[in-house]
Design a protein around this motif. Structure first.
Motif, PDB file in Angstrom:
ATOM      1  N   GLU B 177      40.046  46.094  36.481  1.00 30.81           N
ATOM      2  CA  GLU B 177      39.992  44.637  36.281  1.00 30.81           C
ATOM      3  C   GLU B 177      41.386  44.045  36.045  1.00 30.81           C
ATOM      4  O   GLU B 177      41.710  42.978  36.588  1.00 30.81           O
ATOM      5  CB  GLU B 177      39.052  44.325  35.102  1.00 30.81           C
ATOM      6  CG  GLU B 177      38.563  42.887  35.027  1.00 30.81           C
ATOM      7  CD  GLU B 177      37.854  42.397  36.296  1.00 30.81           C
ATOM      8  OE1 GLU B 177      38.224  41.302  36.775  1.00 30.81           O
ATOM      9  OE2 GLU B 177      36.962  43.106  36.824  1.00 30.81           O
ATOM     10  N   ALA B 178      42.213  44.735  35.293  1.00 30.65           N
ATOM     11  CA  ALA B 178      43.560  44.218  35.005  1.00 30.65           C
ATOM     12  C   ALA B 178      44.399  44.125  36.276  1.00 30.65           C
ATOM     13  O   ALA B 178      45.234  43.221  36.420  1.00 30.65           O
ATOM     14  CB  ALA B 178      44.265  45.117  33.982  1.00 30.65           C
ATOM     15  N   LEU B 180      43.130  43.582  39.345  1.00 28.27           N
ATOM     16  CA  LEU B 180      42.603  42.413  40.058  1.00 28.27           C
ATOM     17  C   LEU B 180      43.231  41.137  39.503  1.00 28.27           C
ATOM     18  O   LEU B 180      43.665  40.262  40.264  1.00 28.27           O
ATOM     19  CB  LEU B 180      41.075  42.332  39.903  1.00 28.27           C
ATOM     20  CG  LEU B 180      40.238  43.328  40.714  1.00 28.27           C
ATOM     21  CD1 LEU B 180      38.775  43.296  40.251  1.00 28.27           C
ATOM     22  CD2 LEU B 180      40.302  42.983  42.203  1.00 28.27           C
ATOM     23  N   GLU B 181      43.297  41.041  38.186  1.00 27.32           N
ATOM     24  CA  GLU B 181      43.845  39.826  37.576  1.00 27.32           C
ATOM     25  C   GLU B 181      45.332  39.677  37.873  1.00 27.32           C
ATOM     26  O   GLU B 181      45.820  38.574  38.129  1.00 27.32           O
ATOM     27  CB  GLU B 181      43.584  39.807  36.061  1.00 27.32           C
ATOM     28  CG  GLU B 181      42.139  39.484  35.711  1.00 27.32           C
ATOM     29  CD  GLU B 181      41.601  38.241  36.451  1.00 27.32           C
ATOM     30  OE1 GLU B 181      42.306  37.218  36.503  1.00 27.32           O
ATOM     31  OE2 GLU B 181      40.491  38.326  37.008  1.00 27.32           O
ATOM     32  N   ALA B 182      46.051  40.790  37.851  1.00 22.49           N
ATOM     33  CA  ALA B 182      47.490  40.736  38.157  1.00 22.49           C
ATOM     34  C   ALA B 182      47.710  40.265  39.587  1.00 22.49           C
ATOM     35  O   ALA B 182      48.611  39.467  39.870  1.00 22.49           O
ATOM     36  CB  ALA B 182      48.127  42.111  37.937  1.00 22.49           C
ATOM     37  N   ARG B 184      45.557  38.421  41.415  1.00 26.61           N
ATOM     38  CA  ARG B 184      45.146  37.013  41.527  1.00 26.61           C
ATOM     39  C   ARG B 184      46.191  36.062  40.955  1.00 26.61           C
ATOM     40  O   ARG B 184      46.265  34.904  41.356  1.00 26.61           O
ATOM     41  CB  ARG B 184      43.814  36.794  40.795  1.00 26.61           C
ATOM     42  CG  ARG B 184      42.622  37.425  41.494  1.00 26.61           C
ATOM     43  CD  ARG B 184      41.328  37.104  40.750  1.00 26.61           C
ATOM     44  NE  ARG B 184      40.181  37.773  41.354  1.00 26.61           N
ATOM     45  CZ  ARG B 184      39.372  38.606  40.717  1.00 26.61           C
ATOM     46  NH1 ARG B 184      39.566  38.870  39.424  1.00 26.61           N
ATOM     47  NH2 ARG B 184      38.364  39.172  41.344  1.00 26.61           N
ATOM     48  N   SER B 185      46.989  36.523  40.017  1.00 28.76           N
ATOM     49  CA  SER B 185      48.000  35.655  39.399  1.00 28.76           C
ATOM     50  C   SER B 185      49.086  35.242  40.379  1.00 28.76           C
ATOM     51  O   SER B 185      49.842  34.312  40.123  1.00 28.76           O
ATOM     52  CB  SER B 185      48.653  36.378  38.218  1.00 28.76           C
ATOM     53  OG  SER B 185      49.594  37.349  38.704  1.00 28.76           O
ATOM     54  N   THR B 256      47.751  36.672  48.119  1.00 28.97           N
ATOM     55  CA  THR B 256      48.407  35.514  47.548  1.00 28.97           C
ATOM     56  C   THR B 256      49.650  35.244  48.380  1.00 28.97           C
ATOM     57  O   THR B 256      50.251  36.160  48.953  1.00 28.97           O
ATOM     58  CB  THR B 256      48.810  35.733  46.077  1.00 28.97           C
ATOM     59  OG1 THR B 256      49.674  36.864  45.978  1.00 28.97           O
ATOM     60  CG2 THR B 256      47.583  35.964  45.211  1.00 28.97           C
ATOM     61  N   GLU B 270      40.603  35.013  48.532  1.00 31.22           N
ATOM     62  CA  GLU B 270      39.896  36.213  48.061  1.00 31.22           C
ATOM     63  C   GLU B 270      38.559  36.354  48.774  1.00 31.22           C
ATOM     64  O   GLU B 270      37.787  35.405  48.860  1.00 31.22           O
ATOM     65  CB  GLU B 270      39.669  36.117  46.544  1.00 31.22           C
ATOM     66  CG  GLU B 270      38.875  37.291  45.987  1.00 31.22           C
ATOM     67  CD  GLU B 270      38.879  37.340  44.457  1.00 31.22           C
ATOM     68  OE1 GLU B 270      39.811  36.799  43.828  1.00 31.22           O
ATOM     69  OE2 GLU B 270      37.931  37.930  43.905  1.00 31.22           O
TER      70      GLU B 270
END
Lengths: 328, 328
Positions: B177-178, B180-182, B184-185, B256, B270
């Motif tokens: 999950e971390a 994925l978040e990195a 998406r940022s 991104t 995404e």
């Protein structure tokens, strides 16, 4: 050989196309066409030739694809068929109910000239349409949902600005998180307009305006706000300029569906965009499809097409071998 | 007139194709082809004709598109070029390094016969490849990431089963999950294999097997597990059957990128799949592309193609007018 692209109409979208062309080295900006006096137009980058719009037809041999950046209400219905007489054309026509009529007009002009006319290119219509199509074709037993935002709705912002006592305003459309989750669960919920989206308004009042009356007028405005949960914030012109000058947008296309002997297995397909700049992303889509229009023209195709008709590989400057090797 | 489809190879994927065809009324299942004695094969639905694989060439006039459901290692490299002599064909070839070779073999056979051969159809390769292509074409200055899971990896499950003392096993690949978040940022992080995915194993031991040794062998297995954070759970055969009999999978393609005069605006694209049944969803993709192969054939195209070459509208049974009206 570089693909020579013209930009017809030079507002936020046209400026976005100018920027996007810099990111695509196989394309060259041949000129910007404007209805304003050309000498009054300042382009994003130096050295871009600016011509009066009336000059466009005379440059039919100098431009391969014209990206038309006019408005859907009155510009594109006239401009796209007119310019399709001379160039491959790409537009972002988004008046949904008039697409069949626009398609027919562009198709007639482009078939007569042997050019390709790509209409309704952008993200919705555009990438979202594509994702609705793919998802529906893969999961025929299912249901799809489109959510917009968080993003600025120009139409809703304009509607607020027309209220007496309002100096300026910005409206954000926001998807309701609980609705997104209900859709993702596969429950195929029936959702009202109110259940799907919130509306948040940032309003600058004119001196002496009555805040309570303005808020009441916004919240009860038919079509625009009455069917939604709407929040109104009154802020200063400075805060509006500082915090709300961007034009972000985005959204979600989600389809859930079932497969199996008794349709016992569930599947979720979700496509999401989160865009800092709505016009710049739309411009990026237009530029990729300008490449596709040029390629389809090289293959002898003509007439009106939409994103639903374009082979994906035509969007990329890379070879088939390269794409299969890296992306497949 | 209905599109007549054959299924060549009848395991989980072939059964999925049989089910998917029921959801697509413009297509008919003309027969299942198997290397087993046909009378020993039990189809999902009653009344499906089952033939020996050797019969396929003699049915060239009875079948429009053959969906080939063999394995990539040894079946498809032989079967797809062979069957492309007689039918439009669709396969889910997924041995990445051998795609150029497979493409060339299918291309030669399909060009000689005037048929269309669609290879590497499914979700990865397939829908994920398409989404990598679209995203890269729209945002040339950017970076894309593919995450898989949560889902069952057949290859990793098999690798565990080959360890001495293991009676059965199931391995789930899980995106971190971390990470994925990195992604998406928009920070465009460099991520190691370990940072992107976790591996979770459910293992049934044979009587008398040494759990500590099995766990150690799993966690240190090169390529498969050594480069990942791996969790091993020992469970009973009953629990494995009860809780882990499904074949779920899915994943994310995220890109991104930046636009604007100084590339100052960020955008996120995404695409996400969450699938109860990997083979049934893959089968649904194969069936939609079987329709496309048939249509491309009607238009006189031939040779090897991939999802990157197929105009999206060809996947749908609906007319262009209908698609433009509902989806654009």
């Amino acid at each position: 050989m570089s693909i020579r692209v013209g930009i017809y109409g030079y507002g936020n979208l046209g400026r976005g196309v100018e920027c996007a062309l810099r990111q695509n080295p196989d394309m060259t900006l041949a000129g910007v066409f404007t209805r304003r006096p050309p000498e009054t137009v300042r382009t994003v980058f130096d050295g871009v030739p600016v011509y009066h719009a009336d000059m466009a037809p005379s440059m039919r041999d100098d431009i391969d694809v014209m990206v038309i950046c006019g408005g859907s209400a009155t510009d594109l219905p006239v401009q796209t068929p007119m310019l399709a007489q001379y160039f491959h054309v790409v537009d972002s026509f988004d008046t949904h109910a008039r697409i069949p009529e626009h398609f027919a007009a562009v198709d007639a002009a482009a078939k007569a000239s042997g050019k390709v006319g790509l209409i309704s290119v952008g993200w919705d219509p555009g990438m979202f349409s594509l994702n609705r199509l793919y998802a529906e074709a893969l999961l025929p037993d299912g249901k799809d949902y489109t959510f917009w935002g968080k993003g600025v709705s120009q139409g809703h912002s304009d509607a607020i600005r027309r209220i007496e006592g309002v100096a300026d305003a910005k409206q954000y459309t926001i998807p309701v998180e609980a609705a997104l989750e209900a859709v993702r669960s596969g429950a195929e919920p029936q959702l009202s307009a109110r259940q799907k989206h919130l509306r948040e308004c940032f309003v600058v009042l004119k001196d002496g305006a009555d805040a309570a009356s303005v808020e009441q007028q916004i919240k009860t405005m038919p079509n625009y706000f009455a069917d939604y949960d709407t929040t109104v914030h009154f802020i200063s012109a400075e805060e509006l300029a500082r915090e709300h000058s961007g034009i972000p947008h985005g959204g979600f296309v989600i389809r859930t569906g079932r497969t199996g002997k008794s349709l016992e297995n569930r599947h979720l397909i979700e496509y999401r965009l989160n865009l800092d700049s709505n016009p710049e992303f739309t411009a990026s889509v237009l530029v990729a499809y300008a490449r596709a229009a040029y390629r389809m023209g090289l293959e002898g195709m003509s007439g009106c097409k939409t994103v639903l008709d374009v082979p994906p590989a035509y969007l990329s400057p890379k070879s088939g071998e390269d794409l299969r090797g890296r992306l497949l």
